[in-house]
Design a protein around this motif. Structure first.
Motif, mmCIF file in Angstrom:
data_model
loop_
_atom_site.group_PDB
_atom_site.id
_atom_site.type_symbol
_atom_site.label_atom_id
_atom_site.label_comp_id
_atom_site.label_asym_id
_atom_site.label_seq_id
_atom_site.Cartn_x
_atom_site.Cartn_y
_atom_site.Cartn_z
ATOM 1 N N VAL A 1 21.653 -27.410 -28.987
ATOM 2 C CA VAL A 1 20.550 -26.462 -28.848
ATOM 3 C C VAL A 1 20.561 -25.794 -27.479
ATOM 4 O O VAL A 1 20.659 -26.472 -26.451
ATOM 5 N N LYS A 2 20.432 -24.468 -27.476
ATOM 6 C CA LYS A 2 20.271 -23.728 -26.227
ATOM 7 C C LYS A 2 18.800 -23.455 -25.946
ATOM 8 O O LYS A 2 18.361 -23.479 -24.796
ATOM 9 N N LEU A 3 18.036 -23.180 -26.985
ATOM 10 C CA LEU A 3 16.640 -22.775 -26.810
ATOM 11 C C LEU A 3 15.878 -22.990 -28.100
ATOM 12 O O LEU A 3 16.408 -22.748 -29.189
ATOM 13 N N ILE A 4 14.625 -23.436 -27.980
ATOM 14 C CA ILE A 4 13.695 -23.491 -29.112
ATOM 15 C C ILE A 4 12.466 -22.673 -28.742
ATOM 16 O O ILE A 4 11.960 -22.755 -27.618
ATOM 17 N N VAL A 5 11.986 -21.884 -29.699
ATOM 18 C CA VAL A 5 10.778 -21.082 -29.510
ATOM 19 C C VAL A 5 9.798 -21.398 -30.630
ATOM 20 O O VAL A 5 10.167 -21.338 -31.814
ATOM 21 N N GLU A 6 8.580 -21.733 -30.257
ATOM 22 C CA GLU A 6 7.505 -21.891 -31.233
ATOM 23 C C GLU A 6 6.472 -20.798 -30.979
ATOM 24 O O GLU A 6 6.018 -20.611 -29.841
ATOM 25 N N VAL A 7 6.122 -20.055 -32.030
ATOM 26 C CA VAL A 7 5.096 -19.017 -31.947
ATOM 27 C C VAL A 7 3.798 -19.640 -32.451
ATOM 28 O O VAL A 7 3.725 -20.113 -33.584
ATOM 29 N N GLU B 1 15.564 -25.974 -23.048
ATOM 30 C CA GLU B 1 14.570 -24.929 -22.806
ATOM 31 C C GLU B 1 13.696 -24.758 -24.052
ATOM 32 O O GLU B 1 14.202 -24.692 -25.175
ATOM 33 N N TYR B 2 12.381 -24.686 -23.839
ATOM 34 C CA TYR B 2 11.411 -24.607 -24.927
ATOM 35 C C TYR B 2 10.333 -23.602 -24.557
ATOM 36 O O TYR B 2 9.702 -23.725 -23.515
ATOM 37 N N TRP B 3 10.142 -22.591 -25.412
ATOM 38 C CA TRP B 3 9.089 -21.603 -25.210
ATOM 39 C C TRP B 3 7.939 -21.843 -26.180
ATOM 40 O O TRP B 3 8.160 -22.137 -27.366
#
Length: 208
Positions: free
Chosen positions: A114-120, A143-145
């Motif tokens: 995983v490079k990045l996870i994004v939760e909206v 990294e987690y947004w």
């Protein structure tokens, strides 16, 4: 968010139970199968906009075919009692070979994939700020947004007065370091250092 089954189940039981071609999203939270809130049109449009921007950057930095955003996948935290389906996840083809369950089940178990996870953020914002934050950190997700475009999160998480906020958690020394962005502030992402995207741009192009 509503409970789908009363009894606790294992991760494997959850995958076996998951209805094929379901139009409803489910996640496993500490052994409980839960039905996720149906995304609003705005949520879906904003998520799609972020995906477009990230895919553009992937191509721009020469990672096309190496970094990719799958249509869906399930992230299995170390506890093995939960299974999350992120709104956006950027995976690394170079290291995903370690994932023995990826090809047949779209399951991700290792942070190296995983490079990045994004939760909206939706109405179940507590899951993003508490449960998923803790589990992603324990896994070692770099990294987690959390994209809180309506400012729904508690004041403890996004401040007072509440306003649209993007929280970027970056793993440093096995702990997440938080930086938050609002208004015209440019998001600082170690994964995409040249992103040049502000919170207001996401709101304007993702919602209008």
């Amino acid at each position: 968010m509503t409970q789908a089954l009363p009894q606790l189940v294992t991760f494997d039981e959850f995958l076996a139970w998951y209805p094929e071609n379901s139009t409803v999203r489910y996640e496993l939270h500490d052994g409980e199968i839960v039905e996720m809130p149906k995304p609003t049109g705005t949520h879906s449009k904003l998520t799609g906009f972020i995906i477009d921007e990230l895919n553009f950057k992937v191509r721009e930095i020469g990672k096309r075919g190496i970094w990719f955003i799958p249509r869906e996948c399930i992230v299995k935290p170390r506890s093995g009692k939960s299974g999350y389906e992120p709104d956006i996840i950027v995976l690394n083809e170079e290291t995903i070979g370690l994932e023995t369950r990826w090809e047949k089940e779209s399951v991700i178990e290792y942070a190296s994939s995983v490079k990045l996870i994004v939760e909206v953020v939706s109405t179940n914002w507590r899951d993003d700020y508490l449960k998923k934050l803790a589990d992603y950190g324990e896994m070692g997700i770099p990294e987690y947004w959390i994209v809180d475009y309506k400012g729904l999160g508690g004041k403890l998480f996004i401040g007072n007065p509440k306003q649209p906020t993007i929280s970027v958690y970056v793993l440093e020394d096995d702990e997440y370091k938080l930086t938050q962005f609002r208004g015209d502030e440019i998001i600082n992402s170690p994964t995409f250092p040249d992103l040049q995207l502000s919170v207001n741009q996401i709101l304007r192009f993702g919602i209008d």
